[in-house]
Design an enzyme around this catalytic site. Structure first.
Site, PDB file in Angstrom:
ATOM      1  N   CYS A 160       0.668  -0.971   0.086  1.00 50.25           N
ATOM      2  CA  CYS A 160       0.340   0.149   0.214  1.00 50.25           C
ATOM      3  C   CYS A 160       1.200   1.672  -0.037  1.00 50.25           C
ATOM      4  O   CYS A 160       0.961   2.275  -0.875  1.00 50.25           O
ATOM      5  CB  CYS A 160      -0.794  -0.639   1.748  1.00 50.25           C
ATOM      6  SG  CYS A 160      -2.084   1.752   1.334  1.00 50.25           S
ATOM      7  N   LYS A 217      -0.341   5.310  -6.125  1.00 48.18           N
ATOM      8  CA  LYS A 217      -1.369   5.337  -6.951  1.00 48.18           C
ATOM      9  C   LYS A 217      -1.701   6.440  -6.990  1.00 48.18           C
ATOM     10  O   LYS A 217      -2.248   7.424  -7.520  1.00 48.18           O
ATOM     11  CB  LYS A 217      -2.354   4.016  -6.861  1.00 48.18           C
ATOM     12  CG  LYS A 217      -3.026   4.451  -7.705  1.00 48.18           C
ATOM     13  CD  LYS A 217      -4.270   3.431  -7.335  1.00 48.18           C
ATOM     14  CE  LYS A 217      -4.723   3.522  -6.166  1.00 48.18           C
ATOM     15  NZ  LYS A 217      -6.201   2.662  -5.544  1.00 48.18           N
TER      16      LYS A 217
HETATM   17  C1  LIG Z   1      -1.412  -0.915  -7.120  1.00 47.94           C
HETATM   18  C2  LIG Z   1      -2.005  -1.058  -6.176  1.00 47.94           C
HETATM   19  C3  LIG Z   1      -3.432  -0.205  -5.557  1.00 47.94           C
HETATM   20  C4  LIG Z   1      -3.555  -0.640  -4.369  1.00 47.94           C
HETATM   21  N1  LIG Z   1      -4.708   0.532  -4.394  1.00 47.94           N
HETATM   22  C5  LIG Z   1      -5.348   0.464  -3.211  1.00 47.94           C
HETATM   23  C6  LIG Z   1      -6.410   1.149  -2.389  1.00 47.94           C
HETATM   24  O1  LIG Z   1      -6.357   2.332  -3.164  1.00 47.94           O
HETATM   25  N2  LIG Z   1      -6.860   1.476  -1.731  1.00 47.94           N
HETATM   26  C7  LIG Z   1      -6.671  -0.573  -1.081  1.00 47.94           C
HETATM   27  O2  LIG Z   1      -7.301  -0.855   0.264  1.00 47.94           O
HETATM   28  N3  LIG Z   1      -6.306  -1.282  -1.063  1.00 47.94           N
HETATM   29  C8  LIG Z   1      -5.851  -1.625  -2.296  1.00 47.94           C
HETATM   30  N4  LIG Z   1      -4.878  -2.139  -2.758  1.00 47.94           N
HETATM   31  C9  LIG Z   1      -4.578  -3.061  -2.171  1.00 47.94           C
HETATM   32  C10 LIG Z   1      -3.134  -3.152  -0.932  1.00 47.94           C
HETATM   33  O3  LIG Z   1      -2.913  -2.493  -1.030  1.00 47.94           O
HETATM   34  C11 LIG Z   1      -3.498  -4.269  -0.304  1.00 47.94           C
HETATM   35  O4  LIG Z   1      -4.339  -4.789   0.174  1.00 47.94           O
HETATM   36  C12 LIG Z   1      -2.738  -3.918   1.208  1.00 47.94           C
HETATM   37  O5  LIG Z   1      -1.666  -3.903   1.189  1.00 47.94           O
HETATM   38  C13 LIG Z   1      -2.683  -5.375   1.914  1.00 47.94           C
HETATM   39  O6  LIG Z   1      -1.375  -5.196   2.983  1.00 47.94           O
HETATM   40  P1  LIG Z   1      -1.146  -7.200   3.593  1.00 47.94           P
HETATM   41  O7  LIG Z   1      -0.570  -6.909   4.903  1.00 47.94           O
HETATM   42  O8  LIG Z   1      -1.874  -8.100   3.340  1.00 47.94           O
HETATM   43  O9  LIG Z   1       0.031  -7.080   2.510  1.00 47.94           O
HETATM   44  P2  LIG Z   1       1.690  -6.016   1.815  1.00 47.94           P
HETATM   45  O10 LIG Z   1       0.984  -4.675   2.077  1.00 47.94           O
HETATM   46  O11 LIG Z   1       1.411  -6.277   0.565  1.00 47.94           O
HETATM   47  O12 LIG Z   1       2.009  -6.440   2.545  1.00 47.94           O
HETATM   48  C14 LIG Z   1       3.189  -7.678   3.236  1.00 47.94           C
HETATM   49  C15 LIG Z   1       4.803  -7.232   3.362  1.00 47.94           C
HETATM   50  O13 LIG Z   1       5.076  -8.367   3.629  1.00 47.94           O
HETATM   51  C16 LIG Z   1       6.798  -8.897   2.656  1.00 47.94           C
HETATM   52  N5  LIG Z   1       7.067 -10.298   2.822  1.00 47.94           N
HETATM   53  C17 LIG Z   1       6.130 -10.872   2.221  1.00 47.94           C
HETATM   54  N6  LIG Z   1       7.281 -11.711   2.276  1.00 47.94           N
HETATM   55  C18 LIG Z   1       8.149 -11.819   2.894  1.00 47.94           C
HETATM   56  C19 LIG Z   1       9.425 -12.905   3.872  1.00 47.94           C
HETATM   57  N7  LIG Z   1       9.288 -14.577   3.553  1.00 47.94           N
HETATM   58  N8  LIG Z   1       9.789 -12.125   4.599  1.00 47.94           N
HETATM   59  C20 LIG Z   1       9.478 -10.919   4.894  1.00 47.94           C
HETATM   60  N9  LIG Z   1       8.890 -10.341   4.217  1.00 47.94           N
HETATM   61  C21 LIG Z   1       8.379 -10.299   3.694  1.00 47.94           C
HETATM   62  C22 LIG Z   1       6.516  -8.026   1.985  1.00 47.94           C
HETATM   63  O14 LIG Z   1       7.180  -7.099   1.491  1.00 47.94           O
HETATM   64  C23 LIG Z   1       5.712  -6.627   2.023  1.00 47.94           C
HETATM   65  O15 LIG Z   1       6.008  -5.247   2.688  1.00 47.94           O
HETATM   66  C24 LIG Z   1      -3.718  -1.579  -4.553  1.00 47.94           C
HETATM   67  C25 LIG Z   1      -3.024  -2.303  -4.817  1.00 47.94           C
HETATM   68  C26 LIG Z   1      -1.752  -2.226  -5.743  1.00 47.94           C
HETATM   69  C27 LIG Z   1      -0.654  -3.204  -6.303  1.00 47.94           C
END
Ligand SMILES: Cc1cc2nc3c(=O)[nH]c(=O)nc-3n(C[C@H](O)[C@H](O)[C@H](O)COP(=O)(O)OP(=O)(O)OC[C@H]3O[C@@H](n4cnc5c(N)ncnc54)[C@H](O)[C@@H]3O)c2cc1C
Length: 460
Positions: A52, A60
Protein backbone atom coordinates in the site's frame (compact mmCIF):
# COMPACT_ATOMS: atom_id res chain seq x y z
CA UNK A 1 -10.49 -22.39 21.52
CA UNK A 2 -7.09 -22.09 23.07
CA UNK A 3 -6.25 -18.42 23.04
CA UNK A 4 -3.49 -17.34 25.36
CA UNK A 5 -2.56 -13.98 26.73
CA UNK A 6 1.02 -12.83 26.94
CA UNK A 7 1.24 -13.90 30.53
CA UNK A 8 2.17 -17.43 31.39
CA UNK A 9 4.22 -18.24 28.29
CA UNK A 10 7.28 -16.41 29.51
CA UNK A 11 10.55 -17.94 28.39
CA UNK A 12 9.52 -20.96 26.35
CA UNK A 13 9.86 -18.91 23.17
CA UNK A 14 11.84 -15.86 22.07
CA UNK A 15 8.60 -14.04 21.29
CA UNK A 16 4.87 -14.35 21.83
CA UNK A 17 4.22 -13.38 18.20
CA UNK A 18 6.48 -13.43 15.16
CA UNK A 19 5.02 -11.66 12.14
CA UNK A 20 6.20 -12.28 8.59
CA UNK A 21 5.76 -9.05 6.62
CA UNK A 22 5.48 -5.44 7.81
CA UNK A 23 2.77 -4.34 5.40
CA UNK A 24 -0.65 -2.96 6.26
CA UNK A 25 -1.86 -6.02 8.17
CA UNK A 26 1.40 -7.23 9.71
CA UNK A 27 2.35 -3.83 11.07
CA UNK A 28 -1.01 -3.24 12.69
CA UNK A 29 -1.26 -6.74 14.17
CA UNK A 30 2.29 -6.42 15.59
CA UNK A 31 1.79 -2.96 17.06
CA UNK A 32 -1.54 -3.71 18.65
CA UNK A 33 -0.32 -7.05 20.02
CA UNK A 34 2.67 -5.28 21.59
CA UNK A 35 0.35 -2.68 23.10
CA UNK A 36 -1.50 -5.57 24.80
CA UNK A 37 1.78 -6.63 26.39
CA UNK A 38 2.94 -9.29 23.95
CA UNK A 39 6.60 -9.67 23.00
CA UNK A 40 6.53 -9.20 19.24
CA UNK A 41 8.99 -9.37 16.34
CA UNK A 42 8.27 -8.58 12.70
CA UNK A 43 10.43 -9.50 9.71
CA UNK A 44 10.32 -7.42 6.55
CA UNK A 45 12.32 -8.26 3.44
CA UNK A 46 11.59 -5.32 1.16
CA UNK A 47 9.91 -2.17 2.44
CA UNK A 48 8.15 -1.08 5.61
CA UNK A 49 4.48 -0.36 5.02
CA UNK A 50 4.20 -3.05 2.34
CA UNK A 51 2.38 -2.79 -0.95
CA UNK A 52 0.00 0.00 0.00
CA UNK A 53 2.67 2.48 1.03
CA UNK A 54 5.32 1.60 -1.53
CA UNK A 55 3.71 0.32 -4.73
CA UNK A 56 -0.04 0.52 -4.10
CA UNK A 57 -2.67 2.84 -2.68
CA UNK A 58 -0.47 5.79 -1.73
CA UNK A 59 1.78 6.30 -4.76
CA UNK A 60 -1.20 5.45 -6.95
CA UNK A 61 -3.40 8.12 -5.38
CA UNK A 62 -0.56 10.65 -5.74
CA UNK A 63 -0.40 9.74 -9.43
CA UNK A 64 -4.17 10.15 -9.68
CA UNK A 65 -3.83 13.68 -8.30
CA UNK A 66 -0.98 14.41 -10.72
CA UNK A 67 -3.04 13.19 -13.66
CA UNK A 68 -6.26 14.94 -12.83
CA UNK A 69 -4.78 18.31 -12.01
CA UNK A 70 -4.51 18.76 -15.76
CA UNK A 71 -8.29 18.61 -16.06
CA UNK A 72 -8.67 21.10 -13.26
CA UNK A 73 -6.46 23.55 -15.10
CA UNK A 74 -8.38 22.96 -18.33
CA UNK A 75 -11.70 23.49 -16.56
CA UNK A 76 -10.38 26.70 -15.01
CA UNK A 77 -9.53 28.02 -18.46
CA UNK A 78 -12.61 26.76 -20.31
CA UNK A 79 -15.22 27.72 -17.78
CA UNK A 80 -13.94 30.01 -15.10
CA UNK A 81 -12.06 32.85 -16.70
CA UNK A 82 -8.50 31.79 -15.88
CA UNK A 83 -5.60 32.22 -18.23
CA UNK A 84 -2.62 29.97 -17.65
CA UNK A 85 0.64 29.45 -19.47
CA UNK A 86 1.58 26.37 -21.46
CA UNK A 87 1.12 23.15 -19.51
CA UNK A 88 3.84 20.56 -19.22
CA UNK A 89 4.14 17.70 -16.82
CA UNK A 90 7.59 16.64 -15.69
CA UNK A 91 7.49 12.97 -14.78
CA UNK A 92 10.92 12.92 -13.15
CA UNK A 93 10.00 15.77 -10.81
CA UNK A 94 6.82 14.01 -9.80
CA UNK A 95 8.61 10.68 -9.20
CA UNK A 96 11.23 12.39 -7.04
CA UNK A 97 8.58 14.16 -4.93
CA UNK A 98 6.59 10.96 -4.60
CA UNK A 99 9.68 8.98 -3.55
CA UNK A 100 10.46 11.56 -0.86
CA UNK A 101 6.99 11.15 0.58
CA UNK A 102 7.19 7.35 0.49
CA UNK A 103 10.53 7.49 2.27
CA UNK A 104 8.97 9.68 4.92
CA UNK A 105 6.18 7.12 5.35
CA UNK A 106 8.70 4.27 5.63
CA UNK A 107 10.21 6.21 8.52
CA UNK A 108 6.81 6.68 10.12
CA UNK A 109 6.21 2.93 9.98
CA UNK A 110 9.63 2.22 11.54
CA UNK A 111 8.90 4.66 14.34
CA UNK A 112 5.44 3.25 14.98
CA UNK A 113 6.88 -0.24 15.39
CA UNK A 114 9.82 0.95 17.48
CA UNK A 115 7.64 3.06 19.76
CA UNK A 116 5.36 0.09 20.31
CA UNK A 117 8.37 -2.01 21.34
CA UNK A 118 8.17 -4.37 18.36
CA UNK A 119 11.53 -5.82 17.33
CA UNK A 120 12.15 -5.16 13.64
CA UNK A 121 14.17 -7.68 11.70
CA UNK A 122 15.26 -7.04 8.12
CA UNK A 123 15.31 -9.99 5.76
CA UNK A 124 13.40 -12.83 4.16
CA UNK A 125 11.56 -14.89 6.74
CA UNK A 126 11.05 -18.58 6.31
CA UNK A 127 8.85 -20.81 8.47
CA UNK A 128 10.85 -23.76 9.80
CA UNK A 129 8.24 -25.38 12.04
CA UNK A 130 5.04 -24.29 13.81
CA UNK A 131 7.02 -22.23 16.31
CA UNK A 132 10.20 -21.33 14.43
CA UNK A 133 11.12 -18.78 11.77
CA UNK A 134 14.47 -18.34 10.09
CA UNK A 135 15.68 -14.98 8.77
CA UNK A 136 19.03 -14.95 6.96
CA UNK A 137 20.25 -18.02 8.80
CA UNK A 138 19.15 -16.85 12.24
CA UNK A 139 16.36 -18.72 14.02
CA UNK A 140 13.66 -17.20 16.20
CA UNK A 141 10.95 -19.00 18.10
CA UNK A 142 7.47 -17.74 18.98
CA UNK A 143 4.29 -19.02 20.52
CA UNK A 144 2.37 -17.79 17.47
CA UNK A 145 3.47 -17.09 13.90
CA UNK A 146 1.58 -14.63 11.73
CA UNK A 147 1.83 -14.79 7.95
CA UNK A 148 1.14 -11.33 6.54
CA UNK A 149 3.22 -11.53 3.39
CA UNK A 150 0.67 -10.00 1.02
CA UNK A 151 0.53 -10.61 -2.71
CA UNK A 152 2.48 -10.11 -5.90
CA UNK A 153 1.37 -9.20 -9.45
CA UNK A 154 0.82 -12.22 -11.67
CA UNK A 155 1.49 -12.08 -15.41
CA UNK A 156 0.30 -14.89 -17.68
CA UNK A 157 2.88 -17.09 -19.40
CA UNK A 158 2.87 -15.41 -22.80
CA UNK A 159 5.83 -15.07 -25.15
CA UNK A 160 7.58 -11.78 -24.41
CA UNK A 161 6.32 -11.45 -20.85
CA UNK A 162 9.80 -10.17 -19.91
CA UNK A 163 8.99 -6.94 -21.80
CA UNK A 164 5.92 -6.04 -19.77
CA UNK A 165 5.73 -4.09 -16.54
CA UNK A 166 3.38 -4.48 -13.59
CA UNK A 167 2.24 -2.17 -10.82
CA UNK A 168 5.55 -2.97 -9.09
CA UNK A 169 7.57 -1.24 -11.79
CA UNK A 170 5.19 1.42 -13.01
CA UNK A 171 5.92 3.79 -10.12
CA UNK A 172 9.62 3.80 -10.90
CA UNK A 173 9.67 4.31 -14.66
CA UNK A 174 12.44 6.70 -15.67
CA UNK A 175 10.41 8.32 -18.41
CA UNK A 176 6.72 8.84 -18.84
CA UNK A 177 5.56 6.50 -21.64
CA UNK A 178 3.69 8.32 -24.41
CA UNK A 179 1.85 5.24 -25.70
CA UNK A 180 0.60 2.82 -23.08
CA UNK A 181 -1.18 -0.50 -23.49
CA UNK A 182 -2.81 -1.74 -20.31
CA UNK A 183 -3.95 -5.32 -20.02
CA UNK A 184 -6.54 -6.25 -17.38
CA UNK A 185 -10.04 -5.49 -16.21
CA UNK A 186 -9.70 -4.94 -12.48
CA UNK A 187 -9.57 -1.66 -10.62
CA UNK A 188 -5.80 -1.30 -10.96
CA UNK A 189 -5.98 -1.53 -14.76
CA UNK A 190 -8.80 0.99 -14.90
CA UNK A 191 -7.04 3.42 -12.56
CA UNK A 192 -3.84 3.37 -14.57
CA UNK A 193 -5.77 3.94 -17.78
CA UNK A 194 -7.07 7.19 -16.26
CA UNK A 195 -3.66 8.12 -14.84
CA UNK A 196 -1.77 7.79 -18.11
CA UNK A 197 -4.55 9.40 -20.09
CA UNK A 198 -4.59 12.32 -17.66
CA UNK A 199 -0.82 12.71 -18.01
CA UNK A 200 -1.23 12.98 -21.76
CA UNK A 201 -0.41 9.48 -23.01
CA UNK A 202 -2.28 7.60 -25.69
CA UNK A 203 -3.94 4.77 -23.77
CA UNK A 204 -5.40 1.46 -24.91
CA UNK A 205 -7.05 -0.79 -22.34
CA UNK A 206 -7.42 -4.44 -23.30
CA UNK A 207 -9.58 -6.84 -21.35
CA UNK A 208 -10.49 -10.41 -22.23
CA UNK A 209 -14.03 -10.17 -20.75
CA UNK A 210 -17.07 -8.29 -22.07
CA UNK A 211 -16.82 -5.39 -19.57
CA UNK A 212 -14.29 -4.39 -16.93
CA UNK A 213 -14.73 -4.18 -13.12
CA UNK A 214 -16.48 -7.49 -12.60
CA UNK A 215 -18.21 -7.52 -9.21
CA UNK A 216 -19.09 -3.80 -9.26
CA UNK A 217 -22.61 -2.60 -10.00
CA UNK A 218 -23.37 -2.94 -13.73
CA UNK A 219 -24.58 0.65 -14.12
CA UNK A 220 -21.27 1.93 -12.75
CA UNK A 221 -19.27 -0.41 -14.96
CA UNK A 222 -21.09 0.67 -18.09
CA UNK A 223 -21.18 4.32 -17.01
CA UNK A 224 -17.42 4.37 -16.47
CA UNK A 225 -16.78 2.61 -19.79
CA UNK A 226 -18.86 5.30 -21.53
CA UNK A 227 -16.94 8.08 -19.77
CA UNK A 228 -13.49 6.65 -20.54
CA UNK A 229 -14.50 6.08 -24.13
CA UNK A 230 -15.77 9.65 -24.38
CA UNK A 231 -12.46 10.95 -23.01
CA UNK A 232 -10.59 9.18 -25.79
CA UNK A 233 -9.25 6.07 -24.08
CA UNK A 234 -9.25 3.17 -26.52
CA UNK A 235 -11.23 0.45 -24.68
CA UNK A 236 -11.18 -3.00 -26.21
CA UNK A 237 -13.17 -5.70 -24.49
CA UNK A 238 -13.23 -9.40 -25.44
CA UNK A 239 -9.64 -8.93 -26.55
CA UNK A 240 -6.70 -11.14 -25.73
CA UNK A 241 -2.98 -10.53 -26.04
CA UNK A 242 -1.07 -13.51 -27.42
CA UNK A 243 2.48 -12.13 -27.22
CA UNK A 244 4.53 -9.01 -26.60
CA UNK A 245 7.41 -8.31 -28.97
CA UNK A 246 10.11 -5.69 -29.15
CA UNK A 247 9.91 -3.93 -32.50
CA UNK A 248 11.74 -0.98 -34.07
CA UNK A 249 9.11 1.55 -33.00
CA UNK A 250 8.62 0.19 -29.50
CA UNK A 251 6.89 -2.77 -27.91
CA UNK A 252 4.15 -4.52 -29.85
CA UNK A 253 1.25 -6.19 -28.06
CA UNK A 254 0.14 -8.88 -30.46
CA UNK A 255 -3.62 -9.54 -30.34
CA UNK A 256 -5.58 -12.68 -31.11
CA UNK A 257 -6.27 -12.40 -34.83
CA UNK A 258 -2.80 -11.01 -35.53
CA UNK A 259 -3.17 -7.23 -35.11
CA UNK A 260 -0.47 -5.46 -33.14
CA UNK A 261 -0.53 -2.40 -30.90
CA UNK A 262 2.70 -0.44 -30.62
CA UNK A 263 3.49 1.10 -27.26
CA UNK A 264 6.27 2.47 -25.09
CA UNK A 265 5.00 0.48 -22.13
CA UNK A 266 2.77 -2.56 -21.78
CA UNK A 267 1.35 -2.68 -18.27
CA UNK A 268 -0.12 -5.95 -17.07
CA UNK A 269 -2.67 -5.63 -14.29
CA UNK A 270 -4.03 -9.13 -14.56
CA UNK A 271 -4.40 -9.99 -10.91
CA UNK A 272 -2.26 -10.70 -7.89
CA UNK A 273 -1.13 -13.93 -6.30
CA UNK A 274 -0.71 -14.54 -2.57
CA UNK A 275 2.97 -14.53 -1.61
CA UNK A 276 3.23 -17.97 -0.11
CA UNK A 277 5.95 -19.60 -2.14
CA UNK A 278 9.39 -20.23 -0.67
CA UNK A 279 8.45 -19.32 2.86
CA UNK A 280 8.22 -22.84 4.22
CA UNK A 281 4.45 -22.93 4.74
CA UNK A 282 3.71 -26.18 2.96
CA UNK A 283 6.56 -27.97 4.71
CA UNK A 284 5.15 -26.76 8.03
CA UNK A 285 1.79 -28.28 7.08
CA UNK A 286 -0.10 -25.06 6.32
CA UNK A 287 -2.95 -25.66 3.89
CA UNK A 288 -3.01 -23.45 0.80
CA UNK A 289 -5.86 -23.16 -1.70
CA UNK A 290 -5.53 -23.63 -5.48
CA UNK A 291 -4.39 -20.00 -5.88
CA UNK A 292 -1.79 -20.37 -3.14
CA UNK A 293 -3.71 -18.40 -0.51
CA UNK A 294 -3.43 -19.50 3.12
CA UNK A 295 -6.67 -21.21 4.09
CA UNK A 296 -7.87 -19.75 7.38
CA UNK A 297 -10.87 -20.17 9.65
CA UNK A 298 -13.04 -17.24 10.67
CA UNK A 299 -10.52 -16.18 13.32
CA UNK A 300 -7.67 -16.15 10.73
CA UNK A 301 -6.11 -19.38 12.01
CA UNK A 302 -4.46 -21.65 9.43
CA UNK A 303 -4.58 -25.45 9.40
CA UNK A 304 -1.59 -25.36 11.80
CA UNK A 305 -2.95 -24.13 15.15
CA UNK A 306 0.00 -21.81 15.97
CA UNK A 307 0.17 -20.24 12.50
CA UNK A 308 -2.21 -17.43 11.62
CA UNK A 309 -2.64 -15.38 8.46
CA UNK A 310 -4.19 -12.03 7.59
CA UNK A 311 -4.45 -9.66 4.64
CA UNK A 312 -3.92 -10.33 0.95
CA UNK A 313 -2.12 -13.61 1.61
CA UNK A 314 -5.50 -15.05 2.63
CA UNK A 315 -7.22 -13.61 -0.48
CA UNK A 316 -10.41 -12.76 1.40
CA UNK A 317 -10.92 -9.09 0.57
CA UNK A 318 -7.75 -7.51 -0.72
CA UNK A 319 -7.91 -3.98 0.62
CA UNK A 320 -5.67 -2.15 3.07
CA UNK A 321 -8.34 -1.26 5.64
CA UNK A 322 -9.47 -4.89 5.65
CA UNK A 323 -5.92 -6.17 6.27
CA UNK A 324 -5.64 -3.65 9.13
CA UNK A 325 -9.00 -4.71 10.57
CA UNK A 326 -8.01 -8.39 10.40
CA UNK A 327 -4.75 -7.50 12.17
CA UNK A 328 -6.56 -5.74 15.01
CA UNK A 329 -9.03 -8.60 15.40
CA UNK A 330 -6.17 -11.08 15.57
CA UNK A 331 -4.33 -9.11 18.25
CA UNK A 332 -7.50 -9.11 20.34
CA UNK A 333 -8.01 -12.83 19.75
CA UNK A 334 -4.46 -13.75 20.74
CA UNK A 335 -3.54 -11.33 23.48
CA UNK A 336 -6.73 -10.05 25.03
CA UNK A 337 -8.50 -13.34 25.22
CA UNK A 338 -11.34 -11.92 23.14
CA UNK A 339 -11.82 -14.13 20.07
CA UNK A 340 -12.78 -11.56 17.42
CA UNK A 341 -14.05 -12.52 13.99
CA UNK A 342 -13.22 -9.96 11.28
CA UNK A 343 -16.31 -8.38 9.75
CA UNK A 344 -16.23 -8.42 5.95
CA UNK A 345 -19.82 -7.20 5.46
CA UNK A 346 -20.57 -3.89 3.75
CA UNK A 347 -16.97 -2.85 3.24
CA UNK A 348 -16.92 0.36 1.21
CA UNK A 349 -14.36 0.78 -1.55
CA UNK A 350 -13.42 3.12 -4.35
CA UNK A 351 -11.95 2.94 -7.80
CA UNK A 352 -9.81 6.02 -8.35
CA UNK A 353 -10.71 6.19 -11.98
CA UNK A 354 -11.76 9.40 -13.60
CA UNK A 355 -14.56 9.91 -12.66
CA UNK A 356 -14.22 8.00 -9.42
CA UNK A 357 -16.34 5.07 -8.30
CA UNK A 358 -17.47 4.79 -4.68
CA UNK A 359 -19.48 1.80 -3.59
CA UNK A 360 -20.79 0.04 -0.51
CA UNK A 361 -23.15 -2.87 0.00
CA UNK A 362 -24.87 -4.99 -2.59
CA UNK A 363 -24.96 -4.37 -6.32
CA UNK A 364 -28.41 -4.35 -7.93
CA UNK A 365 -27.85 -7.88 -9.21
CA UNK A 366 -26.71 -9.20 -5.81
CA UNK A 367 -29.60 -7.51 -4.02
CA UNK A 368 -32.11 -8.99 -6.46
CA UNK A 369 -30.63 -12.44 -5.84
CA UNK A 370 -30.66 -12.06 -2.07
CA UNK A 371 -33.92 -10.20 -1.49
CA UNK A 372 -36.01 -10.73 -4.64
CA UNK A 373 -38.12 -7.60 -4.30
CA UNK A 374 -35.98 -4.49 -4.42
CA UNK A 375 -36.33 -0.85 -5.40
CA UNK A 376 -33.60 0.94 -7.30
CA UNK A 377 -33.22 4.71 -7.24
CA UNK A 378 -31.04 6.20 -9.91
CA UNK A 379 -29.96 9.73 -10.75
CA UNK A 380 -27.76 10.85 -13.65
CA UNK A 381 -26.79 14.48 -14.05
CA UNK A 382 -24.08 16.87 -15.16
CA UNK A 383 -21.94 17.94 -12.19
CA UNK A 384 -22.53 21.61 -11.38
CA UNK A 385 -18.86 22.44 -11.93
CA UNK A 386 -19.06 21.18 -15.50
CA UNK A 387 -22.04 23.36 -16.42
CA UNK A 388 -19.62 26.16 -17.29
CA UNK A 389 -16.90 24.06 -18.90
CA UNK A 390 -18.93 22.41 -21.63
CA UNK A 391 -17.81 18.95 -20.48
CA UNK A 392 -20.19 16.11 -21.24
CA UNK A 393 -19.17 14.27 -18.05
CA UNK A 394 -22.10 12.79 -16.14
CA UNK A 395 -22.41 11.72 -12.52
CA UNK A 396 -24.36 8.57 -11.70
CA UNK A 397 -25.81 7.85 -8.26
CA UNK A 398 -27.76 4.82 -7.24
CA UNK A 399 -29.49 3.41 -4.16
CA UNK A 400 -30.57 -0.20 -3.86
CA UNK A 401 -33.34 -0.82 -1.31
CA UNK A 402 -34.75 -4.07 0.07
CA UNK A 403 -38.48 -3.52 -0.36
CA UNK A 404 -39.57 -5.72 2.56
CA UNK A 405 -37.43 -4.04 5.24
CA UNK A 406 -36.99 -0.65 3.49
CA UNK A 407 -33.26 -1.00 4.25
CA UNK A 408 -30.77 0.67 1.93
CA UNK A 409 -28.55 -2.27 1.04
CA UNK A 410 -26.40 -0.64 -1.65
CA UNK A 411 -25.05 2.86 -2.30
CA UNK A 412 -23.16 3.39 -5.55
CA UNK A 413 -21.71 6.43 -7.23
CA UNK A 414 -19.71 7.32 -10.32
CA UNK A 415 -18.59 10.93 -10.16
CA UNK A 416 -16.19 13.42 -8.58
CA UNK A 417 -15.25 12.60 -4.98
CA UNK A 418 -17.34 9.42 -5.03
CA UNK A 419 -14.94 7.76 -2.58
CA UNK A 420 -15.24 10.62 -0.09
CA UNK A 421 -19.01 10.75 -0.39
CA UNK A 422 -19.71 7.03 -0.18
CA UNK A 423 -17.44 6.66 2.86
CA UNK A 424 -19.99 8.72 4.81
CA UNK A 425 -22.95 6.80 3.49
CA UNK A 426 -21.20 3.53 4.36
CA UNK A 427 -21.87 4.34 8.01
CA UNK A 428 -25.58 4.54 7.25
CA UNK A 429 -25.53 1.23 5.38
CA UNK A 430 -23.58 -0.43 8.20
CA UNK A 431 -26.10 0.99 10.69
CA UNK A 432 -28.86 -0.62 8.60
CA UNK A 433 -30.51 2.70 7.78
CA UNK A 434 -33.81 2.61 5.93
CA UNK A 435 -34.84 4.53 2.85
CA UNK A 436 -37.28 6.43 5.07
CA UNK A 437 -34.32 7.60 7.17
CA UNK A 438 -32.44 8.67 4.06
CA UNK A 439 -35.58 10.61 3.02
CA UNK A 440 -35.82 12.24 6.45
CA UNK A 441 -32.27 13.59 6.09
CA UNK A 442 -32.05 17.10 4.72
CA UNK A 443 -29.40 17.54 2.06
CA UNK A 444 -26.50 19.98 1.87
CA UNK A 445 -27.08 22.25 -1.09
CA UNK A 446 -25.61 22.53 -3.64
CA UNK A 447 -23.66 19.25 -3.51
CA UNK A 448 -23.73 16.03 -5.48
CA UNK A 449 -24.09 14.08 -2.23
CA UNK A 450 -27.50 15.61 -1.50
CA UNK A 451 -28.85 13.53 -4.37
CA UNK A 452 -28.56 10.44 -2.14
CA UNK A 453 -31.16 11.89 0.25
CA UNK A 454 -33.46 13.42 -2.35
CA UNK A 455 -34.16 10.53 -4.70
CA UNK A 456 -37.85 9.76 -4.37
CA UNK A 457 -39.01 7.79 -7.41
CA UNK A 458 -37.76 4.22 -7.85
CA UNK A 459 -36.41 3.56 -11.32
CA UNK A 460 -37.57 -0.04 -11.43
C1 LIG B 1 -1.38 -0.80 -7.51
C2 LIG B 1 -2.20 -1.11 -6.27
C3 LIG B 1 -3.10 -0.20 -5.82
C4 LIG B 1 -3.85 -0.46 -4.68
N1 LIG B 1 -4.75 0.47 -4.27
C5 LIG B 1 -5.47 0.25 -3.16
C6 LIG B 1 -6.39 1.23 -2.69
O1 LIG B 1 -6.55 2.29 -3.30
N2 LIG B 1 -7.08 0.98 -1.54
C7 LIG B 1 -6.91 -0.19 -0.86
O2 LIG B 1 -7.56 -0.37 0.18
N3 LIG B 1 -6.06 -1.15 -1.29
C8 LIG B 1 -5.34 -0.95 -2.42
N4 LIG B 1 -4.44 -1.90 -2.83
C9 LIG B 1 -4.36 -3.18 -2.10
C10 LIG B 1 -3.50 -3.04 -0.84
O3 LIG B 1 -2.23 -2.54 -1.20
C11 LIG B 1 -3.38 -4.39 -0.17
O4 LIG B 1 -4.66 -4.91 0.07
C12 LIG B 1 -2.64 -4.29 1.17
O5 LIG B 1 -1.36 -3.75 0.99
C13 LIG B 1 -2.56 -5.67 1.81
O6 LIG B 1 -1.82 -5.60 3.00
P1 LIG B 1 -1.04 -6.88 3.53
O7 LIG B 1 -0.53 -6.52 4.88
O8 LIG B 1 -1.87 -8.08 3.36
O9 LIG B 1 0.17 -7.07 2.51
P2 LIG B 1 1.29 -6.08 2.01
O10 LIG B 1 0.95 -4.67 2.27
O11 LIG B 1 1.59 -6.47 0.62
O12 LIG B 1 2.55 -6.41 2.94
C14 LIG B 1 3.23 -7.62 2.88
C15 LIG B 1 4.66 -7.37 3.30
O13 LIG B 1 5.29 -8.61 3.54
C16 LIG B 1 6.62 -8.55 3.06
N5 LIG B 1 7.07 -9.93 2.86
C17 LIG B 1 6.58 -10.82 1.97
N6 LIG B 1 7.17 -12.01 2.13
C18 LIG B 1 8.05 -11.87 3.15
C19 LIG B 1 8.96 -12.74 3.78
N7 LIG B 1 9.05 -14.04 3.44
N8 LIG B 1 9.74 -12.25 4.79
C20 LIG B 1 9.65 -10.94 5.15
N9 LIG B 1 8.80 -10.08 4.60
C21 LIG B 1 8.01 -10.55 3.61
C22 LIG B 1 6.51 -7.73 1.81
O14 LIG B 1 7.76 -7.17 1.42
C23 LIG B 1 5.49 -6.67 2.22
O15 LIG B 1 6.12 -5.54 2.76
C24 LIG B 1 -3.67 -1.68 -3.97
C25 LIG B 1 -2.73 -2.61 -4.43
C26 LIG B 1 -2.00 -2.34 -5.56
C27 LIG B 1 -1.00 -3.35 -6.04
Amino acid sequence: MNVQGATGMAARFDFDLFTLGAGSGGTRASRVSASYGARVAVAEERYLGGTCVNVGCIPKKLLVYAAHLREEVEAAVRGYGWTVGPQRHDWATFVARKDEEIQRLNGVYAKLLDDAGVRRIEGHANVVDPHTVEVDGKRFTAEHLLVATGGWPSVPEIPGREHVITSNEVFHLKDMPQRVVIVGGGYIAVEFAGIFHGLGAEVTLLYRGPLFLRGFDDDLRQGLADELHRQGIDLRFDTRVTAVERGDAGLVARLEGGDGLTADAVLYATGRQPLTREIGLEAAGVELDAQGAVVVDELSRSSVPTIWAIGDVTDRMNLTPVAIHEGMCLARTLFRDEPTVPDHEDVASAVFSHPTIGTVGLTETEARERYGEIDVYRSRFRPLKQTLTGSEERTLMKLVVDRASDRVVGVHMLGPEAGEIVQGFAVAVKARATKAQFDATIGIHPTAAEEFVTMREPAG
